[in-house]
Write a protein that holds these residues in place. Structure first.
Motif, PDB file in Angstrom:
ATOM      1  N   ALA A   1      -2.848   8.466   2.892  1.00 28.43           N
ATOM      2  CA  ALA A   1      -3.582   8.587   1.635  1.00 28.43           C
ATOM      3  C   ALA A   1      -4.307   9.928   1.553  1.00 28.43           C
ATOM      4  CB  ALA A   1      -4.571   7.434   1.490  1.00 28.43           C
ATOM      5  N   LYS A   2      -4.888  10.352   2.657  1.00 25.48           N
ATOM      6  CA  LYS A   2      -5.608  11.631   2.677  1.00 25.48           C
ATOM      7  C   LYS A   2      -4.647  12.794   2.445  1.00 25.48           C
ATOM      8  CE  LYS A   2      -9.080  14.232   5.237  1.00 25.48           C
ATOM      9  NZ  LYS A   2      -9.957  14.257   6.426  1.00 25.48           N
TER      10      LYS A   2
ATOM     11  N   LEU B   1      -8.174   5.220  -1.228  1.00 19.54           N
ATOM     12  CA  LEU B   1      -7.568   3.995  -0.689  1.00 19.54           C
ATOM     13  C   LEU B   1      -8.649   3.134  -0.054  1.00 19.54           C
ATOM     14  CD1 LEU B   1      -4.899   2.419   0.216  1.00 19.54           C
ATOM     15  CD2 LEU B   1      -5.193   3.612   2.392  1.00 19.54           C
ATOM     16  N   THR B   2      -8.612   1.847  -0.348  1.00 24.39           N
ATOM     17  CA  THR B   2      -9.463   0.872   0.333  1.00 24.39           C
ATOM     18  C   THR B   2      -8.594   0.173   1.367  1.00 24.39           C
ATOM     19  OG1 THR B   2     -10.730   0.539  -1.696  1.00 24.39           O
ATOM     20  CG2 THR B   2     -10.976  -1.123   0.035  1.00 24.39           C
ATOM     21  N   LEU B   3      -8.927   0.340   2.642  1.00 23.16           N
ATOM     22  CA  LEU B   3      -8.061  -0.169   3.705  1.00 23.16           C
ATOM     23  C   LEU B   3      -7.943  -1.691   3.665  1.00 23.16           C
ATOM     24  CD1 LEU B   3      -6.313   0.495   6.159  1.00 23.16           C
ATOM     25  CD2 LEU B   3      -8.387   0.401   7.573  1.00 23.16           C
TER      26      LEU B   3
ATOM     27  N   VAL C   1      -7.457   0.435  -4.899  1.00 22.77           N
ATOM     28  CA  VAL C   1      -8.582   1.332  -5.132  1.00 22.77           C
ATOM     29  C   VAL C   1      -9.734   0.600  -5.822  1.00 22.77           C
ATOM     30  CG1 VAL C   1      -9.357   3.464  -6.258  1.00 22.77           C
ATOM     31  CG2 VAL C   1      -7.052   3.327  -5.290  1.00 22.77           C
ATOM     32  N   GLU C   2      -9.407  -0.110  -6.892  1.00 25.77           N
ATOM     33  CA  GLU C   2     -10.440  -0.745  -7.706  1.00 25.77           C
ATOM     34  C   GLU C   2     -10.827  -2.129  -7.202  1.00 25.77           C
ATOM     35  OE1 GLU C   2      -8.529  -0.583 -11.486  1.00 25.77           O
ATOM     36  OE2 GLU C   2      -8.485   1.612 -11.512  1.00 25.77           O
TER      37      GLU C   2
ATOM     38  N   PRO D   1       0.814  -1.221   0.000  1.00 25.50           N
ATOM     39  CA  PRO D   1       0.000   0.000   0.000  1.00 25.50           C
ATOM     40  C   PRO D   1       0.845   1.267   0.000  1.00 25.50           C
ATOM     41  CG  PRO D   1      -0.021  -1.001   2.176  1.00 25.50           C
ATOM     42  CD  PRO D   1       0.658  -1.974   1.260  1.00 25.50           C
ATOM     43  N   PHE D   2       2.001   1.201   0.622  1.00 22.20           N
ATOM     44  CA  PHE D   2       2.842   2.389   0.672  1.00 22.20           C
ATOM     45  C   PHE D   2       3.525   2.645  -0.671  1.00 22.20           C
ATOM     46  CE2 PHE D   2       2.233   1.114   5.057  1.00 22.20           C
ATOM     47  CZ  PHE D   2       1.772   2.305   5.586  1.00 22.20           C
ATOM     48  N   THR D   3       3.734   1.575  -1.451  1.00 29.14           N
ATOM     49  CA  THR D   3       4.211   1.762  -2.815  1.00 29.14           C
ATOM     50  C   THR D   3       3.107   2.379  -3.668  1.00 29.14           C
ATOM     51  OG1 THR D   3       5.721  -0.102  -2.559  1.00 29.14           O
ATOM     52  CG2 THR D   3       5.241   0.609  -4.808  1.00 29.14           C
TER      53      THR D   3
END
Length: 199
Positions: A71-72, A78-80, A120-121, A13-15
């Protein structure tokens, strides 16, 4: 001209949150980039990391707060807890390796397309149709999903060995040919300053 070895996992997620900022920094300084997708779980096992499911609840709780905050700040959706995490990172990684060898498209966009698809998707980036769609969106031949699988697998393994030798232990990780290394999307500004000669 500087060169950056870019070690990353298409599951990170950080990438995802790095977006294409590293590519913008590299272009600004005329630096070349080699994309080195790798098996993050194997890297953790080799360098003292802990898979998410095995981390202490306190660390998991902090991650659940930190990811949406980051993300904000970056203005990214972002979907956690995406539907297909974790999944098999090999197909997307092989596609990036094949695309890098073939040329003709935008590697930064390709890597980000996989990460966005996951975070996200909520798509399964191990699926052939998703791999092909990401290749196409980044300007590559979708047939690369089928070609070079053996060489892709060999390079994927070699990327892990290269990462361990370069003291890489997470994703994203940027190693400059000056010997300086930068871990995390929140260190891209430091990478920029280093390439400028200020850090």
């Amino acid at each position: 001209m500087a060169h950056i070895d870019y070690y990353f996992s298409t599951l990170s997620p950080f990438t995802y949150m790095a977006g294409t900022r590293m590519e913008e920094v590299a272009a600004k300084h005329g630096a070349s980039v080699t994309y080195k997708p790798l098996d993050i779980m194997a890297l953790f096992a080799r360098t003292g990391g802990t898979p998410l499911k095995d981390r202490h609840p306190a660390r998991q709780a902090y991650r659940a707060q930190e990811m949406p905050r980051e993300a904000k700040k970056l203005g990214l959706p972002l979907t956690l807890k995406p539907a297909h995490f974790p999944t098999n990172a090999a197909p997307s990684s092989y596609a990036i390796i094949a695309a890098q060898s073939a040329g003709g498209g935008d590697l930064g966009q390709l890597a980000h397309a996989f990460l966005r698809a996951l975070w996200v998707e909520e798509k399964d980036i191990a699926q052939d149709d998703v791999v092909r769609a990401c290749l196409t969106a980044a300007g590559f031949d979708p047939a690369l999903a089928d070609s070079g699988l053996l060489s892709g697998a060999e390079t994927y393994v070699q990327n892990l060995e290269d990462a361990v030798r370069a003291n890489v232990f997470g994703s994203p990780f940027y190693v400059v040919d000056t010997g300086q290394a930068f871990w995390g999307q929140d260190r891209i500004a430091d990478l920029d300053r280093h390439l400028a000669g200020d850090l």
